[in-house]
Design a protein around this motif. Structure first.
Motif, mmCIF file in Angstrom:
data_model
loop_
_atom_site.group_PDB
_atom_site.id
_atom_site.type_symbol
_atom_site.label_atom_id
_atom_site.label_comp_id
_atom_site.label_asym_id
_atom_site.label_seq_id
_atom_site.Cartn_x
_atom_site.Cartn_y
_atom_site.Cartn_z
ATOM 1 N N ALA A 72 59.202 47.948 -125.342
ATOM 2 C CA ALA A 72 60.185 47.109 -124.654
ATOM 3 C C ALA A 72 61.556 47.765 -124.513
ATOM 4 N N ASP A 73 61.814 48.848 -125.256
ATOM 5 C CA ASP A 73 63.121 49.524 -125.244
ATOM 6 C C ASP A 73 63.389 50.122 -123.861
ATOM 7 N N THR A 74 64.578 49.848 -123.306
ATOM 8 C CA THR A 74 64.949 50.429 -122.008
ATOM 9 C C THR A 74 66.170 51.348 -122.131
ATOM 10 N N GLY A 75 66.450 51.823 -123.349
ATOM 11 C CA GLY A 75 67.542 52.793 -123.482
ATOM 12 C C GLY A 75 68.405 52.674 -124.722
ATOM 13 N N ASN A 76 67.938 51.975 -125.755
ATOM 14 C CA ASN A 76 68.752 51.835 -126.970
ATOM 15 C C ASN A 76 68.649 53.022 -127.919
ATOM 16 N N ASN A 77 67.462 53.630 -128.008
ATOM 17 C CA ASN A 77 67.257 54.692 -129.001
ATOM 18 C C ASN A 77 67.796 56.023 -128.464
ATOM 19 N N ARG A 78 68.997 56.413 -128.940
ATOM 20 C CA ARG A 78 69.581 57.683 -128.504
ATOM 21 C C ARG A 78 69.377 58.776 -129.544
ATOM 22 N N ASN A 79 68.565 58.507 -130.549
ATOM 23 C CA ASN A 79 68.267 59.508 -131.571
ATOM 24 C C ASN A 79 67.802 60.791 -130.886
ATOM 25 N N SER A 80 68.336 61.929 -131.321
ATOM 26 C CA SER A 80 68.021 63.198 -130.646
ATOM 27 C C SER A 80 66.531 63.530 -130.714
ATOM 28 N N LEU A 81 65.811 62.905 -131.654
ATOM 29 C CA LEU A 81 64.372 63.165 -131.750
ATOM 30 C C LEU A 81 63.574 62.304 -130.781
ATOM 31 N N ALA A 82 64.225 61.282 -130.229
ATOM 32 C CA ALA A 82 63.481 60.348 -129.369
ATOM 33 C C ALA A 82 63.058 61.022 -128.074
ATOM 34 N N SER A 83 61.763 60.966 -127.785
ATOM 35 C CA SER A 83 61.246 61.613 -126.582
ATOM 36 C C SER A 83 61.745 60.939 -125.313
ATOM 37 N N SER A 84 62.187 59.678 -125.416
ATOM 38 C CA SER A 84 62.532 58.901 -124.223
ATOM 39 C C SER A 84 63.714 59.471 -123.446
ATOM 40 N N TRP A 85 64.456 60.399 -124.063
ATOM 41 C CA TRP A 85 65.583 61.033 -123.356
ATOM 42 C C TRP A 85 65.257 62.477 -122.978
ATOM 43 N N LYS A 86 63.998 62.871 -123.103
ATOM 44 C CA LYS A 86 63.617 64.240 -122.777
ATOM 45 C C LYS A 86 62.800 64.274 -121.488
ATOM 46 N N VAL A 87 62.928 65.372 -120.740
ATOM 47 C CA VAL A 87 62.016 65.622 -119.622
ATOM 48 C C VAL A 87 60.612 65.743 -120.241
ATOM 49 N N PRO A 88 59.568 65.202 -119.643
ATOM 50 C CA PRO A 88 59.435 64.585 -118.323
ATOM 51 C C PRO A 88 59.478 63.050 -118.319
ATOM 52 N N TYR A 89 59.947 62.418 -119.400
ATOM 53 C CA TYR A 89 60.048 60.949 -119.419
ATOM 54 C C TYR A 89 60.931 60.491 -118.257
ATOM 55 N N GLY A 90 60.559 59.380 -117.647
ATOM 56 C CA GLY A 90 61.365 58.849 -116.536
ATOM 57 C C GLY A 90 61.145 59.515 -115.191
ATOM 58 N N ILE A 91 60.125 60.378 -115.068
ATOM 59 C CA ILE A 91 59.970 61.108 -113.785
ATOM 60 C C ILE A 91 59.629 60.181 -112.615
ATOM 61 N N THR A 92 58.926 59.090 -112.882
ATOM 62 C CA THR A 92 58.578 58.158 -111.803
ATOM 63 C C THR A 92 59.743 57.227 -111.505
ATOM 64 N N PHE A 93 60.365 56.699 -112.550
ATOM 65 C CA PHE A 93 61.552 55.847 -112.434
ATOM 66 C C PHE A 93 62.380 56.019 -113.700
ATOM 67 N N PRO A 94 63.683 56.255 -113.613
ATOM 68 C CA PRO A 94 64.484 56.365 -112.380
ATOM 69 C C PRO A 94 64.539 57.769 -111.784
ATOM 70 N N GLY A 95 63.617 58.647 -112.195
ATOM 71 C CA GLY A 95 63.600 60.004 -111.667
ATOM 72 C C GLY A 95 64.098 61.034 -112.674
ATOM 73 N N LYS A 96 64.606 60.532 -113.799
ATOM 74 C CA LYS A 96 65.042 61.417 -114.886
ATOM 75 C C LYS A 96 64.943 60.622 -116.189
ATOM 76 N N PRO A 97 64.987 61.301 -117.354
ATOM 77 C CA PRO A 97 64.892 60.555 -118.616
ATOM 78 C C PRO A 97 66.059 59.575 -118.753
ATOM 79 N N ALA A 98 65.751 58.333 -119.090
ATOM 80 C CA ALA A 98 66.812 57.331 -119.193
ATOM 81 C C ALA A 98 66.548 56.354 -120.333
ATOM 82 N N GLY A 99 65.716 56.779 -121.305
ATOM 83 C CA GLY A 99 65.550 55.949 -122.489
ATOM 84 C C GLY A 99 64.311 55.078 -122.530
ATOM 85 N N ARG A 100 63.477 55.142 -121.490
ATOM 86 C CA ARG A 100 62.214 54.397 -121.537
ATOM 87 C C ARG A 100 61.108 55.333 -122.004
ATOM 88 N N PHE A 101 60.254 54.821 -122.877
ATOM 89 C CA PHE A 101 59.137 55.613 -123.409
ATOM 90 C C PHE A 101 57.954 55.544 -122.439
#
Length: 360
Positions: A60-89
């Protein structure tokens, strides 16, 4: 012995304990289980919610976990939407986004960004979910669900949301199994499974009551998805079959949750205040779907992830010291149900949500 093998060992040693419960579980797994569906879902939205408050984990997280280990801010997460990593797993949208859309509102702002954006962005509610956390504390640093609800309480005390705002709102409570991964990672015993699952569900029920007690009209909780069907479990069978033993544990969790929600609604004057989004049945319906239902997605091999490490030592998004990719992404994420070893793709979530709507 790696974590996966340890897990399987634990799970198999738990099987004997589960046989004690399988009688109960089977009843709910068959006709009895479906008998309660309509009871549970008929009034999911018997009013028009104007706000959504979200608690829980990476589903359900849409961008709260900014921990540097979190994959949700790394490429290729977010490639479909919004087109770049933005905190969604995921490669795109997650459960929160689909629920918000079906209510007719924008996805609520992540709690972390509340001060960065104008207050007008608060009007759809707020998302407190934090990837990796559990009902109880896990290996991921805070905020666990209790702390997330504390944040919500602080916001209410700031008087931004009125009583009528809360009364026209829905809470989504997502529980995707981090408590159980943590139990294994901290060497929990096979004999301890039953009391531990009971402890998790009891705390979850207290959390739901607390959210409702703050004035939220409707509290919707997810049933645990089939953990034995996640790619991290199915890779041992080359992504061909689910681990039935793990799914027996999940059935026990879901049975306790179902009984608790029936009791909560019986104890609440207004009838069906609490509801279950049955992710277990929805995931299974999607896995079994052969594409007959109009508009439903058919996935050729639903148990295989789109993005995976080139060896089991690596995960989606991992790179070496020189920045070289240690993972591969499938050609079309829209044709895959799972994005990585745990999380659905945007298309996977869309299929799950349409299966849920058919239940509703």
């Amino acid at each position: 012995m790696d974590r996966q093998q340890q897990f399987l060992l634990y799970i198999f040693s738990c099987f004997s304990f589960l046989l004690l419960f399988s009688e109960n579980t089977r009843v709910y797994g068959s006709s009895h289980h479906h008998h309660h569906h309509h009871h549970r879902h008929r009034h999911l939205f018997d009013f028009r919610p104007s706000k959504l408050f979200v608690f829980g984990d990476s589903y359900a997280d849409t961008g709260n976990n900014r921990n540097s280990l979190a994959s949700s801010w790394k490429v290729p997460y977010g490639i479909t939407f919004p087109g770049k990593p933005a905190g969604r797993f995921s490669d795109g949208r997650v459960l929160t986004d689909f629920l918000a859309k079906s209510i007719g509102i924008k996805s609520p702002i992540p709690y972390r960004w509340r001060k960065v954006v104008g207050i007008e962005h608060w009007k759809n509610g707020m998302n407190f979910a934090y990837g990796g956390t559990g009902v109880l504390s896990t290996l991921v640093p805070e905020p666990n669900m209790t702390t997330q609800i504390d944040f919500f309480q602080d916001i209410i005390h700031e008087k931004f949301y009125s009583g009528s705002d809360l009364h026209s709102s829905v809470a989504l409570v997502s529980v995707a199994g981090n408590d159980y991964s943590n139990y294994i990672a901290t060497n929990g015993t096979a004999q301890g499974w039953q009391p531990f699952i009971t402890k998790v569900v009891n705390q979850l029920v207290m959390n739901m009551k607390r959210i409702h007690g703050m004035g939220v009209k409707k509290v919707v909780v997810t049933a645990l998805q089939p953990l034995g069907c996640l790619p991290r479990s199915t890779f041992t069978s080359s992504f061909q079959q689910c681990n039935g033993t793990e799914n027996e544990l999940v059935s026990f969790h879901n049975l306790l949750l179902q009984q608790a929600v029936i009791k909560l609604n019986n104890d609440t004057k207004k009838g069906s205040t609490f509801a279950i989004l049955d992710l277990y049945d929805a995931f299974m319906a999607v896995f079994k779907n052969k594409g007959e239902k109009p508009g439903s997605s058919k996935f050729v091999n639903p148990l295989k992830p789109c993005c995976a490490g080139i060896s089991t030592a690596y995960s989606c998004g991992s790179v070496d010291a020189n920045g070289a990719k240690k993972y591969a992404v499938c050609d079309d994420p829209g044709a895959a149900f799972f994005w990585d070893t745990v999380h659905p793709t945007q298309e996977g979530w869309r299929a799950v949500y349409s299966a849920l709507l058919q239940e509703l």
